[in-house]
Design a protein around this motif. Structure first.
Motif, PDB file in Angstrom:
ATOM      1  N   ALA A 211       0.828  -1.207   0.000  1.00 53.79           N
ATOM      2  CA  ALA A 211       0.000   0.000   0.000  1.00 53.79           C
ATOM      3  C   ALA A 211       0.858   1.251   0.000  1.00 53.79           C
ATOM      4  O   ALA A 211       0.564   2.224  -0.717  1.00 53.79           O
ATOM      5  N   LEU A 215       0.548   3.991  -3.025  1.00 55.04           N
ATOM      6  CA  LEU A 215       0.109   5.367  -2.787  1.00 55.04           C
ATOM      7  C   LEU A 215       1.162   6.373  -3.245  1.00 55.04           C
ATOM      8  O   LEU A 215       0.825   7.438  -3.777  1.00 55.04           O
ATOM      9  N   LEU A 218       1.053   6.520  -7.104  1.00 58.57           N
ATOM     10  CA  LEU A 218      -0.140   7.150  -7.671  1.00 58.57           C
ATOM     11  C   LEU A 218      -0.012   8.661  -7.854  1.00 58.57           C
ATOM     12  O   LEU A 218      -0.715   9.235  -8.687  1.00 58.57           O
ATOM     13  N   LEU A 271      -6.366   6.380  -5.565  1.00 58.24           N
ATOM     14  CA  LEU A 271      -6.653   4.965  -5.309  1.00 58.24           C
ATOM     15  C   LEU A 271      -8.127   4.682  -5.528  1.00 58.24           C
ATOM     16  O   LEU A 271      -8.496   3.653  -6.118  1.00 58.24           O
ATOM     17  N   THR A 284      -9.414  -2.013   0.205  1.00 59.97           N
ATOM     18  CA  THR A 284      -8.867  -1.122   1.230  1.00 59.97           C
ATOM     19  C   THR A 284      -8.633  -1.861   2.544  1.00 59.97           C
ATOM     20  O   THR A 284      -7.694  -1.545   3.277  1.00 59.97           O
TER      21      THR A 284
END
Length: 401
Positions: A211, A215, A218, A271, A284
């Motif tokens: 994750a 992130l 992104l 996301l 998530t």
């Protein structure tokens, strides 16, 4: 990106931060015992702002602590087993790490040994652009693996054998693509081939680490292009099969809307663009995002209908902006982003003063007043009072029937 090619690191704001001269003296930088390393060197060559400062030194960790304390510099043993001391000099925070080389690795963790060999330390780093050093005292560059040339070419290249580097730390697969999205114009063919071949290794990583990398990727410069490459090569398939071509298309719509609205990119919003109402909760949770982040994703994926300002009032500015951008409506998103959310200029007590009994009737009437106030475009206190009068009269009539 244009890259300078001097023998020394160009002057930059971060070099003048308080305490760096004291730190350099304490570590013996003038004798070649300490150098800046990694991101600060790389980003300065690219003309980018520098936030974190890292220093490499030949001194063993215990000696680093002793030298810092002798110089009146706070030393925090944040990662002393792996050679890292956090130095706080006149408010400036610097990570100081002893030169090291890997003894054993298992794809997630490494056992290290300390060394005084600068090239051995460079050789254990992931990419050539991250293995650049600069003297703390003279700012002279030390480039052991062609990192400056790779920066100039926009080429993300592993140091040594890519398959071996990935075997040492599986997260390097995702870092390869993140650095490509942030700094690159082309992937090194051998590195790309190795990442494709070893994509299943990602299953060994914690979802938190995945994750974190996702992130960061992104919000990188070419996030859409690199995610298209990753989906085409099935990089995400072992751990996040939900990220496919359609998801990247949705992200592209969002990125276009963000730019048109002049709203900075946000990793959680981006996301959300990769997900949908059917898979968002599961993804998530799997990525172990915080409850706040999970709620934000769920809110962003709702319908962006009705008056944008009414949406902004009910969801909050952030939630409404997310929804409107995901819907590809930059004008409405910009309108809400620049809006100051008002407060209803009336309380439940004002309805009691108008004759309603305390309790559920007041709560219902207040909601009705608020709904009408929103529908009328948030009028002033005088008009809100008139709305309240009408609502109370209607409520009293209903209760008497």
């Amino acid at each position: 990106m244009a890259v300078t090619e001097p023998d020394t690191l160009p002057a930059a704001e971060w070099m003048t931060r308080p305490g760096l001269d004291r730190l350099a003296a304490a570590l013996g930088a003038g004798e070649g015992c300490a150098r800046y390393v990694g991101g600060a060197v790389r980003d300065t060559l690219l003309g980018l702002p520098v936030s974190d400062i890292d220093v490499a030194t030949i001194h063993p960790p215990r000696e680093v602590v002793a030298r810092l304390q002798a110089a009146g510099i706070r030393a925090v043993p944040t990662g002393i087993a792996h050679g890292t001391i956090t130095a706080v000099a006149d408010g400036t925070v610097v990570e100081v790490t002893t030169l090291r080389h890997d003894v054993t690795t298992d794809g997630r963790h490494a056992e290290v040994a300390f060394t005084d060999d600068w090239q051995a330390d460079a050789a254990r780093r992931d990419f050539t652009m991250n293995a650049l050093y600069a003297g703390m005292h003279d700012h002279r560059l030390h480039d052991y693996f062609g990192g400056v040339a790779d920066l100039r070419a926009g080429r993300v290249r592993f140091i040594g054998d890519p398959l071996r580097r990935i075997a040492e730390d599986h997260l390097r697969i995702l870092r390869f693509f993140r650095f490509l999205a942030r700094f690159g114009d082309m992937p090194d063919p051998a590195g790309l081939e190795a990442c494709i071949a070893r994509a299943n290794d990602l299953m060994a990583l914690s979802r938190e680490r995945i994750a974190d990398e996702l992130l960061k990727l992104l919000v990188a410069r070419d996030a859409v292009g690199v995610l298209r490459l990753m989906t085409a090569q099935a990089i995400w398939l072992p751990v996040l099969p939900e990220i496919g071509p359609a998801a990247v298309d949705r992200l592209a719509v969002l990125v276009t809307a963000e730019r048109a609205a002049g709203i900075p990119p946000d990793p959680v919003r981006r996301l959300a663009a990769l997900l949908d109402a059917g898979n968002a909760e599961g993804v998530t949770a799997r990525l172990k995002l915080s409850n706040l982040q999970r709620r934000r994703v769920a809110t962003a994926l709702g319908a962006a209908t009705g008056n944008p300002l009414a949406l902004g009032y009910r969801l909050g500015i952030e939630g409404a902006v997310d929804r409107l951008l995901l819907a590809g409506d930059p004008d409405a998103a910009a309108q809400v982003a620049a809006w100051q959310r008002p407060s209803l200029p009336l309380s439940g007590g004002a309805l009691v003063e108008r004759g309603l009994a305390r309790g559920p009737d007041v709560a219902r009437a207040l909601r009705e007043v608020e709904d009408r106030w929103i529908a009328e475009g948030f009028p002033d206190a005088a008009r809100t009072a008139a709305i309240a009068d009408a609502v109370v009269v209607q409520a009293l009539r209903s209760s008497s029937n």
